[in-house]
Scaffold this active site. Structure first.
Site, PDB file in Angstrom:
ATOM      1  N   CYS A  36     -83.740  56.042  -0.778  1.00  0.00           N
ATOM      2  CA  CYS A  36     -83.118  55.208   0.250  1.00  0.00           C
ATOM      3  C   CYS A  36     -81.972  55.982   0.899  1.00  0.00           C
ATOM      4  CB  CYS A  36     -82.586  53.923  -0.388  1.00  0.00           C
ATOM      5  SG  CYS A  36     -81.860  52.784   0.810  1.00  0.00           S
ATOM      6  N   LEU A  37     -81.923  55.951   2.228  1.00  0.00           N
ATOM      7  CA  LEU A  37     -80.857  56.651   2.946  1.00  0.00           C
ATOM      8  C   LEU A  37     -79.481  56.069   2.611  1.00  0.00           C
ATOM      9  CD1 LEU A  37     -82.632  57.039   6.410  1.00  0.00           C
ATOM     10  CD2 LEU A  37     -82.244  58.834   4.701  1.00  0.00           C
ATOM     11  N   HIS A  94     -89.953  47.939   1.618  1.00  0.00           N
ATOM     12  CA  HIS A  94     -88.612  48.490   1.369  1.00  0.00           C
ATOM     13  C   HIS A  94     -87.656  48.077   2.499  1.00  0.00           C
ATOM     14  CE1 HIS A  94     -85.925  51.947  -0.010  1.00  0.00           C
ATOM     15  NE2 HIS A  94     -85.416  51.626   1.169  1.00  0.00           N
ATOM     16  N   GLU A  95     -88.129  48.207   3.757  1.00  0.00           N
ATOM     17  CA  GLU A  95     -87.266  47.860   4.903  1.00  0.00           C
ATOM     18  C   GLU A  95     -87.030  46.358   4.972  1.00  0.00           C
ATOM     19  OE1 GLU A  95     -85.786  50.275   6.016  1.00  0.00           O
ATOM     20  OE2 GLU A  95     -87.177  51.807   5.327  1.00  0.00           O
ATOM     21  N   HIS A 104     -84.268  45.268   2.866  1.00  0.00           N
ATOM     22  CA  HIS A 104     -82.928  45.517   3.424  1.00  0.00           C
ATOM     23  C   HIS A 104     -82.449  44.338   4.265  1.00  0.00           C
ATOM     24  CE1 HIS A 104     -81.830  49.481   2.118  1.00  0.00           C
ATOM     25  NE2 HIS A 104     -82.914  50.059   2.586  1.00  0.00           N
ATOM     26  N   GLN A 110     -78.586  48.838   7.620  1.00  0.00           N
ATOM     27  CA  GLN A 110     -78.174  50.164   7.132  1.00  0.00           C
ATOM     28  C   GLN A 110     -77.251  50.889   8.109  1.00  0.00           C
ATOM     29  OE1 GLN A 110     -82.440  51.333   5.972  1.00  0.00           O
ATOM     30  NE2 GLN A 110     -81.215  52.428   4.465  1.00  0.00           N
ATOM     31  N   GLY A 144     -87.882  55.428   7.304  1.00  0.00           N
ATOM     32  CA  GLY A 144     -87.640  54.059   7.731  1.00  0.00           C
ATOM     33  C   GLY A 144     -86.142  53.797   7.766  1.00  0.00           C
TER      34      GLY A 144
END
Ligand SMILES: [Zn+2]
Length: 185
Positions: free
Chosen positions: A100-101, A142-143, A146, A54, A49
């Site tokens: 997480c990226l 999670h997204e 963000h 991000q 995702g």
């Protein structure tokens, strides 16, 4: 299409609330390019995702997908979600691993509602209304976080499970980790 650099924890872009995508920009070439870049950047980074903040874009928009190998169920086809609203369904919180990226190399156990109703728009402005369950519900939450300047560390009840990826693989595999979880988002 282009792979965009993913911002990391400490970059203010990750902590700023995102703005709704204005109606005039839906279905625009510019928005289509952003979506394509998000998808390409997510795939290039090996994530499941990616949210617009991000890549430093403060718009309410995220993409996600998971292969059979990444999803404990049967894989999740690519989704693009614009201006989302989430409504968790009643149910006991479920703990599972997240990465997480924007917080590379760390994994931690995060409690989340197991099922959420997702309402929003696709990239062309068509309405979305569906229920996400299991791993998909976790990714969506999670997204969504963000878009509000929230990262998974904020959602951890305590930090005892926080692990670097190599140590997680070595020491945490006996703790009931379902296959495929812990992929960065
Ligand atoms: Zn993330």
């Amino acid at each position: 299409m282009a792979v965009r650099p993913i911002v990391r924890l400490g970059n203010p872009a990750l902590r700023a609330p995102a703005e709704p995508v204005p109606a005039a920009r839906l279905a625009s070439a510019e928005l289509r390019e952003l979506v394509d870049d998000l998808v390409e950047s997510m795939r290039a980074a090996g994530g499941v995702g990616l949210a617009a903040p991000q890549v430093g874009v403060g718009l309410q928009l995220f993409v996600y997908e998971a292969t059979d190998a990444e999803d404990p169920d049967s894989g999740i086809p690519l989704r693009v979600v614009v201006n989302p609203m989430l409504e968790p369904h009643p149910g006991e919180l479920v703990y599972d691993w997240e990465g997480c990226l924007s917080i590379p190399d760390l994994r931690g156990l995060v409690p989340r509602p197991p099922e959420v109703r997702v309402r929003g728009l696709d990239a062309a402005g068509a309405p979305l209304d569906y229920v996400a369950r299991g791993f998909e519900a976790r990714i969506v939450q999670h997204e969504f976080d963000h878009l509000n300047g929230v990262v998974f560390l904020d959602r951890m009840r305590d930090l005892h499970s926080l692990s670097f990826y190599a140590e997680w693989e070595r020491f945490m595999t006996d703790t009931g980790r379902p296959p495929g979880s812990g992929r960065p988002e």
